[in-house]
Design a protein around this motif. Structure first.
Motif, PDB file in Angstrom:
ATOM      1  N   MET A  30       0.104   2.563   0.827  1.00 49.22           N
ATOM      2  CA  MET A  30       1.454   3.062   0.555  1.00 49.22           C
ATOM      3  C   MET A  30       1.345   4.512   0.079  1.00 49.22           C
ATOM      4  N   ARG A  31       1.915   5.434   0.876  1.00 47.54           N
ATOM      5  CA  ARG A  31       1.744   6.845   0.527  1.00 47.54           C
ATOM      6  C   ARG A  31       3.054   7.605   0.689  1.00 47.54           C
ATOM      7  N   ILE A  32       3.304   8.533  -0.248  1.00 49.34           N
ATOM      8  CA  ILE A  32       4.499   9.390  -0.123  1.00 49.34           C
ATOM      9  C   ILE A  32       4.069  10.827   0.134  1.00 49.34           C
ATOM     10  N   ASP A  33       4.989  11.625   0.691  1.00 50.50           N
ATOM     11  CA  ASP A  33       4.677  13.035   0.937  1.00 50.50           C
ATOM     12  C   ASP A  33       5.100  13.895  -0.255  1.00 50.50           C
ATOM     13  N   ALA A  34       5.006  15.196  -0.094  1.00 48.98           N
ATOM     14  CA  ALA A  34       5.284  16.099  -1.214  1.00 48.98           C
ATOM     15  C   ALA A  34       6.744  16.011  -1.665  1.00 48.98           C
ATOM     16  N   ASP A  35       7.635  15.538  -0.785  1.00 47.37           N
ATOM     17  CA  ASP A  35       9.042  15.378  -1.182  1.00 47.37           C
ATOM     18  C   ASP A  35       9.335  13.988  -1.741  1.00 47.37           C
ATOM     19  N   GLY A  36       8.284  13.176  -1.884  1.00 46.62           N
ATOM     20  CA  GLY A  36       8.487  11.825  -2.412  1.00 46.62           C
ATOM     21  C   GLY A  36       8.941  10.840  -1.352  1.00 46.62           C
ATOM     22  N   GLU A  37       8.929  11.271  -0.080  1.00 46.86           N
ATOM     23  CA  GLU A  37       9.357  10.373   1.006  1.00 46.86           C
ATOM     24  C   GLU A  37       8.158   9.596   1.542  1.00 46.86           C
ATOM     25  N   PRO A  38       8.342   8.322   1.910  1.00 46.92           N
ATOM     26  CA  PRO A  38       7.207   7.545   2.427  1.00 46.92           C
ATOM     27  C   PRO A  38       6.692   8.107   3.753  1.00 46.92           C
ATOM     28  N   GLU A  39       5.373   8.086   3.905  1.00 52.44           N
ATOM     29  CA  GLU A  39       4.764   8.571   5.151  1.00 52.44           C
ATOM     30  C   GLU A  39       4.656   7.386   6.108  1.00 52.44           C
ATOM     31  N   LEU A  40       5.696   7.195   6.908  1.00 53.22           N
ATOM     32  CA  LEU A  40       5.818   5.981   7.720  1.00 53.22           C
ATOM     33  C   LEU A  40       4.632   5.782   8.670  1.00 53.22           C
ATOM     34  N   ASP A  41       4.194   6.859   9.328  1.00 56.37           N
ATOM     35  CA  ASP A  41       3.100   6.707  10.307  1.00 56.37           C
ATOM     36  C   ASP A  41       1.814   6.267   9.620  1.00 56.37           C
ATOM     37  N   PHE A  42       1.512   6.927   8.496  1.00 59.30           N
ATOM     38  CA  PHE A  42       0.292   6.567   7.762  1.00 59.30           C
ATOM     39  C   PHE A  42       0.363   5.110   7.297  1.00 59.30           C
ATOM     40  N   ILE A  43       1.509   4.753   6.714  1.00 59.45           N
ATOM     41  CA  ILE A  43       1.657   3.394   6.162  1.00 59.45           C
ATOM     42  C   ILE A  43       1.434   2.363   7.271  1.00 59.45           C
ATOM     43  N   GLU A  44       2.050   2.610   8.423  1.00 62.53           N
ATOM     44  CA  GLU A  44       1.927   1.648   9.525  1.00 62.53           C
ATOM     45  C   GLU A  44       0.475   1.536  10.014  1.00 62.53           C
ATOM     46  N   ARG A  45      -0.139   2.697  10.227  1.00 59.37           N
ATOM     47  CA  ARG A  45      -1.513   2.688  10.764  1.00 59.37           C
ATOM     48  C   ARG A  45      -2.460   1.998   9.792  1.00 59.37           C
ATOM     49  N   LYS A  46      -2.389   2.401   8.525  1.00 61.76           N
ATOM     50  CA  LYS A  46      -3.323   1.897   7.525  1.00 61.76           C
ATOM     51  C   LYS A  46      -3.106   0.387   7.269  1.00 61.76           C
ATOM     52  N   LEU A  47      -1.839   0.025   7.175  1.00 61.30           N
ATOM     53  CA  LEU A  47      -1.521  -1.382   6.883  1.00 61.30           C
ATOM     54  C   LEU A  47      -1.990  -2.282   8.021  1.00 61.30           C
ATOM     55  N   ARG A  48      -1.705  -1.867   9.252  1.00 58.34           N
ATOM     56  CA  ARG A  48      -2.127  -2.690  10.391  1.00 58.34           C
ATOM     57  C   ARG A  48      -3.651  -2.834  10.419  1.00 58.34           C
ATOM     58  N   GLU A  49      -4.322  -1.724  10.136  1.00 57.06           N
ATOM     59  CA  GLU A  49      -5.793  -1.750  10.123  1.00 57.06           C
ATOM     60  C   GLU A  49      -6.294  -2.716   9.036  1.00 57.06           C
ATOM     61  N   MET A  50      -5.682  -2.655   7.858  1.00 55.80           N
ATOM     62  CA  MET A  50      -6.130  -3.526   6.767  1.00 55.80           C
ATOM     63  C   MET A  50      -5.810  -4.996   7.069  1.00 55.80           C
ATOM     64  N   LEU A  51      -4.665  -5.219   7.699  1.00 53.49           N
ATOM     65  CA  LEU A  51      -4.272  -6.606   7.980  1.00 53.49           C
ATOM     66  C   LEU A  51      -5.178  -7.257   9.026  1.00 53.49           C
ATOM     67  N   ARG A  52      -5.686  -6.432   9.958  1.00 52.54           N
ATOM     68  CA  ARG A  52      -6.555  -6.987  11.016  1.00 52.54           C
ATOM     69  C   ARG A  52      -7.748  -7.748  10.439  1.00 52.54           C
ATOM     70  N   ALA A  53      -8.186  -7.318   9.251  1.00 49.93           N
ATOM     71  CA  ALA A  53      -9.359  -7.965   8.644  1.00 49.93           C
ATOM     72  C   ALA A  53      -9.007  -9.321   8.012  1.00 49.93           C
ATOM     73  N   HIS A  54      -7.696  -9.651   7.951  1.00 51.77           N
ATOM     74  CA  HIS A  54      -7.314 -10.872   7.221  1.00 51.77           C
ATOM     75  C   HIS A  54      -6.409 -11.776   8.034  1.00 51.77           C
ATOM     76  N   LEU A  55      -6.672 -11.844   9.322  1.00 48.14           N
ATOM     77  CA  LEU A  55      -5.789 -12.644  10.178  1.00 48.14           C
ATOM     78  C   LEU A  55      -5.803 -14.121   9.793  1.00 48.14           C
ATOM     79  N   ASP A  56      -6.899 -14.547   9.146  1.00 48.43           N
ATOM     80  CA  ASP A  56      -7.030 -15.961   8.785  1.00 48.43           C
ATOM     81  C   ASP A  56      -6.305 -16.302   7.480  1.00 48.43           C
ATOM     82  N   LYS A  57      -5.825 -15.299   6.767  1.00 51.09           N
ATOM     83  CA  LYS A  57      -5.198 -15.562   5.462  1.00 51.09           C
ATOM     84  C   LYS A  57      -3.698 -15.760   5.623  1.00 51.09           C
ATOM     85  N   LYS A  58      -3.213 -16.881   5.097  1.00 44.26           N
ATOM     86  CA  LYS A  58      -1.794 -17.195   5.254  1.00 44.26           C
ATOM     87  C   LYS A  58      -0.929 -16.371   4.298  1.00 44.26           C
TER      88      LYS A  58
END
Ligand code: ADP
Ligand code: ASP
Ligand code: MG
Length: 444
Positions: A148-176
């Motif tokens: 979860m990351r915000i930019d200098a204006d305090g706005e969420p960095e949607l592209d980063f959040i999506e890329r990073k989250l999807r990457e992290m979730l791939r490692a836990h497909l077995d977790k409900k």
């Protein structure tokens, strides 16, 4: 996959955490569980920060120990086994040893304050995930500070959040059950930061949008979005369906059940948001998506702490370019304007963020006449279906508010919103008067 967010009161007692476990395991679907801090913790941490800022280390330590005692009791009731309890106690020791270490840092700056206030969500999520583990549920804790990351204006960095989250979730497909922290994030300097008070709702929506969830559920202590502020008005009732636009207006204009920005990512990616009551899970709650009812008046909300600026053109009639120049000043100082009303030579605007108001006024003075601003104002926002072809809608609103002084009225910006500005002292009276005047209330 669904994203379920539980707020402070929903995790505020050990038995609440027990019932949340039952709720999230009632079906077999994979879920991301976003948790707030236990109720009262964020305020307690901010109060510790105040003591540290004032160099009152003893007072801060006293508050820390008081808070820790609450957690010590909490874990004794949360866990069922001695291994679980030991794990819970270890989590508390670790986090409170960090909290105590902040007394040694001088000066205590905003950076440390943000690290301190993040502890609420770090504690609740670790404790809850350890409880799930103790209960044998397949779960994992996903650190929000990594995605979860915000930019200098305090706005969420949607592209980063999506890329990073999807990457992290791939490692836990077995977790409900994937547990993560609401509210907290990192800023462009890599420091711990947050999405502002009530920000866990926003976290849930940002996650829901990023993974294109089937649904985002916000679980709280009330059965959905009510037609008026239940803290101020007695006879309010839940609304079953709202469009994204209607809900966004209500959240932005003060309906505390949702952080003001919650709807933005959900709407962007078309993910429905359902508001549910942890205390009454079978109640239908509110579904926020694309459907609504055709009632004329749907809900009222109020936003406090508003400042009104009154701006007059130095040139008299026919001055084109005047509005553009005014709004360029607000843009330069990154200050959003909420309400605008105009006459040929004058403009009144309201702002929520007063940080840069003195600078804005100095710059406006170079080409405008300014009156003294009005502080402590409240925007009253009425949401509904106000088709331009329907007569008498504004009359009904104004009639309900008969006897209350109104400073600004904004009608016609959309077909779904009427906003008014009143002095803060009339807020409760205005909300109650609108409740009586606009809604067909059944006798209780
Ligand atoms: P959480 O801790 O779960 O995030 P909040 O306290 O932030 O819960 O939000 C829920 C509270 O919002 C309710 O208890 C209610 O008092 C308040 N609230 C204000 N306006 C509304 C509204 N229009 N509808 C429902 N709740 C509202
Ligand atoms: N714990 C944070 C707060 O109290 C975030 C949240 O509860 O949504 O503001
Ligand atoms: Mg909240």
């Amino acid at each position: 996959m669904q994203v379920w967010k539980f707020g402070g009161t929903s995790v505020g007692k050990p038995e609440r955490m027990h019932s949340i476990r039952n709720l999230i395991t009632a079906d077999n679907g994979q879920k991301i569980i976003v948790l707030s801090a236990l109720s009262g913790t964020t305020n307690a941490l901010l109060s510790i920060a105040e003591s540290l800022k004032a160099n009152q280390a003893d007072e801060a330590v006293e508050k820390m120990e008081h808070l820790k005692a609450h957690y010590d009791t909490f874990v004794r009731e949360l866990y069922k086994t001695s291994e679980g309890l030991a794990k819970g106690q270890q989590i508390i020791e670790n986090e409170f040893s960090f909290i105590r270490s902040l007394t040694r840092i001088r000066p205590f700056t905003l950076k440390q304050e943000k690290e301190l206030v993040a502890e609420g969500e770090l504690l609740s999520t670790q404790m809850f995930q350890a409880y799930l583990e103790e209960a044998g549920e397949a779960s994992i804790l996903l650190p929000a500070l990594e995605f979860m990351r915000i930019d200098a204006d305090g706005e969420p960095e949607l592209d980063f959040i999506e890329r990073k989250l999807r990457e992290m979730l791939r490692a836990h497909l077995d977790k409900k059950l994937i547990v993560t922290q609401g509210f907290i994030c990192r800023n462009p300097r890599g420091e711990v930061d947050n999405l502002k008070r009530g920000g866990s709702d926003y976290t849930a929506s940002l996650i829901g949008g990023a993974i294109r969830a089937d649904e985002i559920q916000i679980w709280t202590d009330i059965d959905g979005m009510h037609n008026n502020d239940p803290r101020i008005v007695k006879r309010t009732f839940p609304i079953r369906e709202l469009t994204f636009e209607e809900a966004a207006e209500l959240a932005y204009f003060g309906a505390k059940i949702l952080h003001p920005s919650t709807i933005t990512p959900a709407k962007l990616y078309g993910v429905p948001v359902r508001l549910k009551n942890t205390m009454d899970p079978d109640a239908p709650g509110t579904l926020i998506a694309t459907k609504t009812s055709d009632q004329v008046f749907k809900a009222v909300a109020a936003k406090d702490g508003i400042t009104a600026l009154y701006i007059h053109s130095l040139r008299m009639l026919n001055a084109y370019g005047f509005l553009r120049r005014i709004f360029e000043v607000f843009e330069k100082y990154k200050t959003p304007v909420d309400l605008i009303t105009t006459s040929e030579v004058s403009v009144s605007v309201t702002v929520d963020n007063t940080e840069n108001v003195p600078l804005i006024m100095n710059e406006l003075r170079t080409f405008c006449d300014l009156e003294e601003p009005d502080y402590d104002q409240t925007i009253i926002c009425i949401v509904g279906n106000f088709s331009a072809d329907n007569a008498g809608i504004a009359l009904q609103v104004l009639k309900a508010l008969e006897g209350i002084p109104i400073r600004m009225i904004s009608y016609g910006g959309t077909e779904h919103n009427i906003s008014l500005l009143v002095h803060g002292r009339y807020k409760a009276e205005a909300l109650n008067a609108l409740n009586e005047g606009l809604f067909a209330l059944k006798e209780a």
